[in-house]
Scaffold this active site. Structure first.
Site, PDB file in Angstrom:
ATOM      1  N   GLN A   1       5.703  64.754  33.725  1.00 39.06           N
ATOM      2  CA  GLN A   1       7.011  64.118  33.546  1.00 39.06           C
ATOM      3  C   GLN A   1       7.676  64.704  32.310  1.00 39.06           C
ATOM      4  O   GLN A   1       7.488  64.224  31.196  1.00 39.06           O
ATOM      5  CB  GLN A   1       6.883  62.601  33.419  1.00 39.06           C
ATOM      6  CG  GLN A   1       8.238  61.930  33.388  1.00 39.06           C
ATOM      7  CD  GLN A   1       8.155  60.426  33.367  1.00 39.06           C
ATOM      8  OE1 GLN A   1       7.100  59.831  33.511  1.00 39.06           O
ATOM      9  NE2 GLN A   1       9.287  59.792  33.165  1.00 39.06           N
ATOM     10  N   PHE A   2       8.481  65.739  32.518  1.00 35.30           N
ATOM     11  CA  PHE A   2       9.091  66.445  31.395  1.00 35.30           C
ATOM     12  C   PHE A   2      10.032  65.558  30.595  1.00 35.30           C
ATOM     13  O   PHE A   2      10.268  65.798  29.414  1.00 35.30           O
ATOM     14  CB  PHE A   2       9.804  67.713  31.870  1.00 35.30           C
ATOM     15  CG  PHE A   2      11.186  67.492  32.414  1.00 35.30           C
ATOM     16  CD1 PHE A   2      12.292  67.695  31.605  1.00 35.30           C
ATOM     17  CD2 PHE A   2      11.387  67.082  33.720  1.00 35.30           C
ATOM     18  CE1 PHE A   2      13.570  67.490  32.093  1.00 35.30           C
ATOM     19  CE2 PHE A   2      12.653  66.878  34.217  1.00 35.30           C
ATOM     20  CZ  PHE A   2      13.757  67.081  33.408  1.00 35.30           C
ATOM     21  N   THR A   3      10.563  64.499  31.190  1.00 32.32           N
ATOM     22  CA  THR A   3      11.514  63.648  30.472  1.00 32.32           C
ATOM     23  C   THR A   3      10.878  62.948  29.274  1.00 32.32           C
ATOM     24  O   THR A   3      11.593  62.503  28.374  1.00 32.32           O
ATOM     25  CB  THR A   3      12.149  62.598  31.405  1.00 32.32           C
ATOM     26  OG1 THR A   3      11.127  61.773  31.955  1.00 32.32           O
ATOM     27  CG2 THR A   3      12.936  63.273  32.523  1.00 32.32           C
TER      28      THR A   3
END
Length: 145
Positions: free
Chosen positions: A78-80
């Site tokens: 989850q890059f966020t």
């Protein structure tokens, strides 16, 4: 490297309507990879994750890790999580590692965890995923190594 861990009764991840990973009691781990991260951070997060005591013992204290309870792990990129949210009303993803560099590091992290504890499932890096979970507690921790 960031690990947002949630203690769950059950969790699963689907891509294009198909379930690709599922666990029963254990930890759902969302993984964010930052620009400066390396294999060293991946190994450190893996060890911390496997030994982090978030499950209750017979006295009701968080004193047991996922291995001690025979739980399972679901690892989801989850890059966020690596976003900078300090200014304005829109997140900046500048702190996040570029996908072409982050994917092999995420794969290495997953492989490291799986080598030490085989009861591990994963999502698919970069995919549009649907994550379903039944949170236990809720118990959620932010691990940043």
């Amino acid at each position: 490297m960031i690990g947002l861990i949630q203690r769950v009764e059950r969790a699963s991840v689907c891509v294009e309507g198909k379930e690709i990973g599922a666990i029963d009691r254990g930890l759902l781990v969302f993984v964010g990879i930052e620009r400066a991260d390396s294999a060293q951070q991946a190994e450190k997060l893996a060890q911390k994750l496997l030994n982090y005591r978030v499950f209750e013992d017979e006295l009701g204290k968080m004193n047991l890790n996922v291995q001690q309870i025979g739980g399972e792990l679901l690892l989801v990129s989850q890059f966020t999580l690596a976003a900078n949210t300090q200014k304005g009303n829109r997140p900046s993803f500048d702190p996040a590692m570029a996908p072409q560099e982050a994917e092999p590091l995420f794969d290495y992290f997953c492989q490291t965890v799986h080598t030490h504890y085989p009861h591990t499932a994963t999502g698919r890096f970069g995919a549009d995923m649907r994550v379903h979970l039944i949170n236990d507690g809720p118990v959620t921790f932010w691990l940043h190594v």
